[in-house]
Design a protein around this motif. Structure first.
Motif, PDB file in Angstrom:
ATOM      1  N   LEU A   1       0.950  -1.061   0.263  1.00 50.82           N
ATOM      2  CA  LEU A   1      -0.039  -0.019   0.224  1.00 50.82           C
ATOM      3  C   LEU A   1       0.726   1.361  -0.019  1.00 50.82           C
ATOM      4  CD1 LEU A   1      -2.869  -1.082   2.379  1.00 50.82           C
ATOM      5  CD2 LEU A   1      -2.717  -1.380   0.039  1.00 50.82           C
ATOM      6  N   ALA A   2       0.528   2.152  -1.020  1.00 51.66           N
ATOM      7  CA  ALA A   2       1.251   3.368  -1.205  1.00 51.66           C
ATOM      8  C   ALA A   2       0.830   4.614  -0.333  1.00 51.66           C
ATOM      9  CB  ALA A   2       1.636   3.455  -2.462  1.00 51.66           C
ATOM     10  N   VAL A   3      -0.614   4.649  -0.146  1.00 49.25           N
ATOM     11  CA  VAL A   3      -1.110   5.788   0.194  1.00 49.25           C
ATOM     12  C   VAL A   3      -2.415   5.215   1.391  1.00 49.25           C
ATOM     13  CG1 VAL A   3      -0.913   7.398  -1.566  1.00 49.25           C
ATOM     14  CG2 VAL A   3      -2.750   5.813  -1.602  1.00 49.25           C
ATOM     15  N   TYR A   4      -2.920   4.205   1.265  1.00 44.56           N
ATOM     16  CA  TYR A   4      -4.093   3.954   2.092  1.00 44.56           C
ATOM     17  C   TYR A   4      -3.800   3.948   3.531  1.00 44.56           C
ATOM     18  CZ  TYR A   4      -8.401   2.368   3.989  1.00 44.56           C
ATOM     19  OH  TYR A   4      -9.626   2.377   4.696  1.00 44.56           O
ATOM     20  N   GLY A   5      -4.336   4.480   4.549  1.00 45.38           N
ATOM     21  CA  GLY A   5      -3.574   4.473   5.798  1.00 45.38           C
ATOM     22  C   GLY A   5      -2.496   5.040   6.080  1.00 45.38           C
ATOM     23  N   ARG A   6      -1.819   5.652   5.223  1.00 49.81           N
ATOM     24  CA  ARG A   6      -0.626   6.320   5.559  1.00 49.81           C
ATOM     25  C   ARG A   6      -0.530   7.782   5.778  1.00 49.81           C
ATOM     26  NH1 ARG A   6       3.305   5.999   2.024  1.00 49.81           N
ATOM     27  NH2 ARG A   6       4.807   5.648   3.665  1.00 49.81           N
ATOM     28  N   ARG A   7      -1.539   8.527   6.178  1.00 49.52           N
ATOM     29  CA  ARG A   7      -1.456   9.851   6.654  1.00 49.52           C
ATOM     30  C   ARG A   7      -0.330  10.217   7.278  1.00 49.52           C
ATOM     31  NH1 ARG A   7      -6.174  13.320   9.835  1.00 49.52           N
ATOM     32  NH2 ARG A   7      -6.307  11.453  11.107  1.00 49.52           N
ATOM     33  N   ASP A   8       0.226  11.483   6.685  1.00 52.42           N
ATOM     34  CA  ASP A   8       1.373  12.226   7.142  1.00 52.42           C
ATOM     35  C   ASP A   8       2.706  11.359   6.915  1.00 52.42           C
ATOM     36  OD1 ASP A   8      -0.066  14.229   8.305  1.00 52.42           O
ATOM     37  OD2 ASP A   8      -0.391  13.288  10.203  1.00 52.42           O
ATOM     38  N   LEU A   9       2.521  10.166   6.455  1.00 52.84           N
ATOM     39  CA  LEU A   9       3.830   9.492   5.853  1.00 52.84           C
ATOM     40  C   LEU A   9       4.474   9.925   4.637  1.00 52.84           C
ATOM     41  CD1 LEU A   9       2.838   5.907   7.427  1.00 52.84           C
ATOM     42  CD2 LEU A   9       4.490   7.529   8.276  1.00 52.84           C
ATOM     43  N   PRO A  10       5.516   9.773   4.276  1.00 51.19           N
ATOM     44  CA  PRO A  10       5.918  10.342   3.046  1.00 51.19           C
ATOM     45  C   PRO A  10       5.631   9.544   1.834  1.00 51.19           C
ATOM     46  CG  PRO A  10       7.831   9.439   3.986  1.00 51.19           C
ATOM     47  CD  PRO A  10       6.852   9.319   5.098  1.00 51.19           C
ATOM     48  N   CYS A  11       5.000  10.131   1.001  1.00 54.22           N
ATOM     49  CA  CYS A  11       4.696   9.610  -0.608  1.00 54.22           C
ATOM     50  C   CYS A  11       5.904   8.840  -0.955  1.00 54.22           C
ATOM     51  CB  CYS A  11       4.223  10.593  -1.759  1.00 54.22           C
ATOM     52  SG  CYS A  11       4.019  10.163  -3.158  1.00 54.22           S
ATOM     53  N   ARG A  12       5.687   7.736  -1.495  1.00 54.88           N
ATOM     54  CA  ARG A  12       6.506   6.510  -1.905  1.00 54.88           C
ATOM     55  C   ARG A  12       7.189   7.187  -3.025  1.00 54.88           C
ATOM     56  NH1 ARG A  12       6.440   2.495   1.763  1.00 54.88           N
ATOM     57  NH2 ARG A  12       4.210   1.432   2.327  1.00 54.88           N
TER      58      ARG A  12
ATOM     59  N   CYS B   1       7.238  10.752  -4.236  1.00 55.18           N
ATOM     60  CA  CYS B   1       8.067  12.085  -4.047  1.00 55.18           C
ATOM     61  C   CYS B   1       8.325  12.549  -2.714  1.00 55.18           C
ATOM     62  CB  CYS B   1       7.379  13.201  -4.814  1.00 55.18           C
ATOM     63  SG  CYS B   1       5.638  13.679  -3.655  1.00 55.18           S
ATOM     64  N   GLY B   2       7.904  11.894  -1.680  1.00 47.79           N
ATOM     65  CA  GLY B   2       8.212  12.303  -0.243  1.00 47.79           C
ATOM     66  C   GLY B   2       7.279  13.120   0.423  1.00 47.79           C
ATOM     67  N   THR B   3       6.520  13.776  -0.472  1.00 46.49           N
ATOM     68  CA  THR B   3       5.299  14.748   0.281  1.00 46.49           C
ATOM     69  C   THR B   3       4.510  13.879   1.105  1.00 46.49           C
ATOM     70  OG1 THR B   3       5.442  15.851  -1.805  1.00 46.49           O
ATOM     71  CG2 THR B   3       3.461  16.252  -0.387  1.00 46.49           C
ATOM     72  N   PRO B   4       4.314  14.403   2.435  1.00 45.00           N
ATOM     73  CA  PRO B   4       3.200  13.837   3.489  1.00 45.00           C
ATOM     74  C   PRO B   4       1.876  13.527   2.556  1.00 45.00           C
ATOM     75  CG  PRO B   4       4.465  15.728   4.289  1.00 45.00           C
ATOM     76  CD  PRO B   4       4.482  15.778   3.061  1.00 45.00           C
ATOM     77  N   ILE B   5       1.691  12.031   2.903  1.00 43.78           N
ATOM     78  CA  ILE B   5       0.120  11.841   2.398  1.00 43.78           C
ATOM     79  C   ILE B   5      -0.961  12.359   3.197  1.00 43.78           C
ATOM     80  CG2 ILE B   5      -1.449   9.803   2.246  1.00 43.78           C
ATOM     81  CD1 ILE B   5       1.119   9.806   0.213  1.00 43.78           C
ATOM     82  N   VAL B   6      -1.762  12.901   2.560  1.00 43.08           N
ATOM     83  CA  VAL B   6      -3.169  13.481   3.437  1.00 43.08           C
ATOM     84  C   VAL B   6      -4.125  12.526   3.537  1.00 43.08           C
ATOM     85  CG1 VAL B   6      -2.287  15.843   2.906  1.00 43.08           C
ATOM     86  CG2 VAL B   6      -4.028  15.034   1.227  1.00 43.08           C
ATOM     87  N   ARG B   7      -5.108  12.779   4.406  1.00 48.13           N
ATOM     88  CA  ARG B   7      -6.362  12.001   4.549  1.00 48.13           C
ATOM     89  C   ARG B   7      -7.677  13.328   4.314  1.00 48.13           C
ATOM     90  NH1 ARG B   7     -10.206  11.986   8.270  1.00 48.13           N
ATOM     91  NH2 ARG B   7     -11.370  10.064   8.486  1.00 48.13           N
ATOM     92  N   GLU B   8      -8.496  12.628   3.490  1.00 46.64           N
ATOM     93  CA  GLU B   8      -9.717  13.774   3.293  1.00 46.64           C
ATOM     94  C   GLU B   8     -11.100  12.880   3.762  1.00 46.64           C
ATOM     95  OE1 GLU B   8      -8.632  16.671  -0.195  1.00 46.64           O
ATOM     96  OE2 GLU B   8      -8.278  14.741  -0.668  1.00 46.64           O
ATOM     97  N   SER B   9     -11.996  13.392   4.009  1.00 45.56           N
ATOM     98  CA  SER B   9     -13.103  12.839   4.286  1.00 45.56           C
ATOM     99  C   SER B   9     -13.960  12.749   3.020  1.00 45.56           C
ATOM    100  CB  SER B   9     -13.728  13.592   5.344  1.00 45.56           C
ATOM    101  OG  SER B   9     -14.899  12.570   5.777  1.00 45.56           O
ATOM    102  N   PHE B  10     -14.645  11.753   2.712  1.00 48.87           N
ATOM    103  CA  PHE B  10     -15.323  11.661   1.581  1.00 48.87           C
ATOM    104  C   PHE B  10     -16.202  10.529   1.784  1.00 48.87           C
ATOM    105  CE2 PHE B  10     -15.452   8.938  -2.255  1.00 48.87           C
ATOM    106  CZ  PHE B  10     -15.697   9.571  -3.128  1.00 48.87           C
ATOM    107  N   MET B  11     -17.669  10.688   1.504  1.00 45.07           N
ATOM    108  CA  MET B  11     -18.664   9.787   1.630  1.00 45.07           C
ATOM    109  C   MET B  11     -18.661   9.244   2.746  1.00 45.07           C
ATOM    110  SD  MET B  11     -18.233   8.005  -2.541  1.00 45.07           S
ATOM    111  CE  MET B  11     -19.591   6.844  -2.309  1.00 45.07           C
ATOM    112  N   ASN B  12     -18.486   9.781   3.825  1.00 42.44           N
ATOM    113  CA  ASN B  12     -18.314   9.128   5.204  1.00 42.44           C
ATOM    114  C   ASN B  12     -17.281   8.306   5.357  1.00 42.44           C
ATOM    115  OD1 ASN B  12     -20.287  10.862   6.339  1.00 42.44           O
ATOM    116  ND2 ASN B  12     -21.948   9.539   5.512  1.00 42.44           N
ATOM    117  N   ARG B  13     -16.258   8.200   4.709  1.00 39.98           N
ATOM    118  CA  ARG B  13     -15.034   7.439   4.910  1.00 39.98           C
ATOM    119  C   ARG B  13     -13.634   8.233   4.334  1.00 39.98           C
ATOM    120  NH1 ARG B  13     -16.966   3.070   0.478  1.00 39.98           N
ATOM    121  NH2 ARG B  13     -19.014   3.917   1.265  1.00 39.98           N
TER     122      ARG B  13
END
Length: 294
Positions: free
Chosen positions: A246-257, A259-271
DNA sequence: CCACACACCTGTGCGC
DNA sequence: TGCGCACAGGTGTGTG
């Protein structure tokens, strides 16, 4: 949270351990588990007794066992459903909902489901998208691994939708098998933000996204299925927990595999949706919630 | 027909 | 210690 790869792992387990055997008895311990079986729990039980199971089948996240004759046992695992193959005498699981025993006296098949979003039913088969599928799921689209999956039709229907790409990926009547985890992963691989409007995606970009979805699900399948908590257990009772791919799922604030930019979590459809703000820039303007269009 | 909000569930983890 | 609440999220149904 079983999606296509996890369900396929279960299908393979069913094919190995259950196909070819004859049902001795079925027991229903929770009515909600058979709520989609319209004739009721008693009919479910009598309908299964003495039936011989064919080769386990799957479309998207649905599984079914064809029965001798022209019907099938259809199952959906929902959020937390498990199909376990267990010793006949072993103690009942806390959330045991359905049990099938077999005439050979061998291992039982148990449907265990904590949150009871899953269900099991017996139903007739009908033709849909090039093959026989259980009647209640004829509206479910082919999944990207089916022989009859038509990428051109998918792209055309996708662009006709007035919605965002992640919503469309999760719509099982458009393409089946993709859930929240693999949708985020496929979007990251294709460099698309989930809020991108479907109508403006190009044919090549849609093809790239579809390839990304196939790739990430193939890789998960090779690893034995992915799940994000311990609720998912395969047909033999082994945990399918796996998250290295997994490259992004559940990886909030961890570096993008990438480019290194921190992964963000957004709310969407109650998930939750996870993305890289640099690799997957949010579209500007139209249909961004809470913002006026240009 | 289409898009979307919501109900359906239970266990876990967190703040107070 | 315990209470309330957010969260996990796939799918069918109801609404506009």
């Amino acid at each position: 949270m079983p999606e296509l790869p996890e369900v396929e792992v279960v299908r393979r387990g069913l094919e190995r351990w259950v196909s070819g055997r004859t049902v001795a008895a079925a027991e229903v311990f929770h009515p909600r588990a058979v709520r989609r079986h319209v004739p009721g729990a008693e009919e479910f039980v009598s309908r299964l007794r003495g039936r011989t199971v064919g080769t386990a089948q799957r479309r998207g996240k649905y599984l079914w066992l064809p029965l001798d004759g022209s019907d099938a046992v259809l199952a959906h695992l929902g959020m937390s459903g498990q199909l376990l193959v267990t010793d006949p005498g072993s103690p009942p699981e806390k959330h045991l909902r359905i049990r099938l025993s077999f005439t050979d006296g061998g291992p039982e098949l148990r449907f265990v489901d904590q949150r009871t979003f899953g269900h099991v039913l017996v139903t007739a088969l009908a033709d849909s998208a090039g093959r026989p599928v259980p009647e209640p799921i004829t509206h479910i689209a082919a999944d990207p691994f089916e022989e009859h999956f038509d990428a051109g039709v998918f792209a055309r229907r996708l662009r006709a939708r007035q919605t965002e790409i992640k919503r469309a990926l999760l719509d099982q009547s458009l393409v089946s098998g993709i859930g929240n985890i693999y949708a985020d992963e496929a979007l990251w691989r294709a460099g698309l933000h989930g809020a991108r409007p479907t109508e403006r995606l190009t044919g090549p970009k849609i093809a790239e996204l579809l390839d990304a979805a196939r790739e990430v699900m193939s890789e998960a399948l090779e690893e034995g299925g992915t799940s994000f908590d311990s609720l998912y257990v395969n047909v033999n009772g082994e945990s399918g927990y796996f998250d290295r791919s997994l490259a992004v799922y559940g990886r909030r604030d961890l570096p993008c595999r990438r480019c290194g930019t921190p992964i963000v979590r957004e709310s969407f459809m109650n998930r939750s949706s996870y993305s890289c703000p640099r690799c997957q820039p949010r579209p500007r303007g139209l249909r961004t919630p809470g913002r006026a269009g240009p």
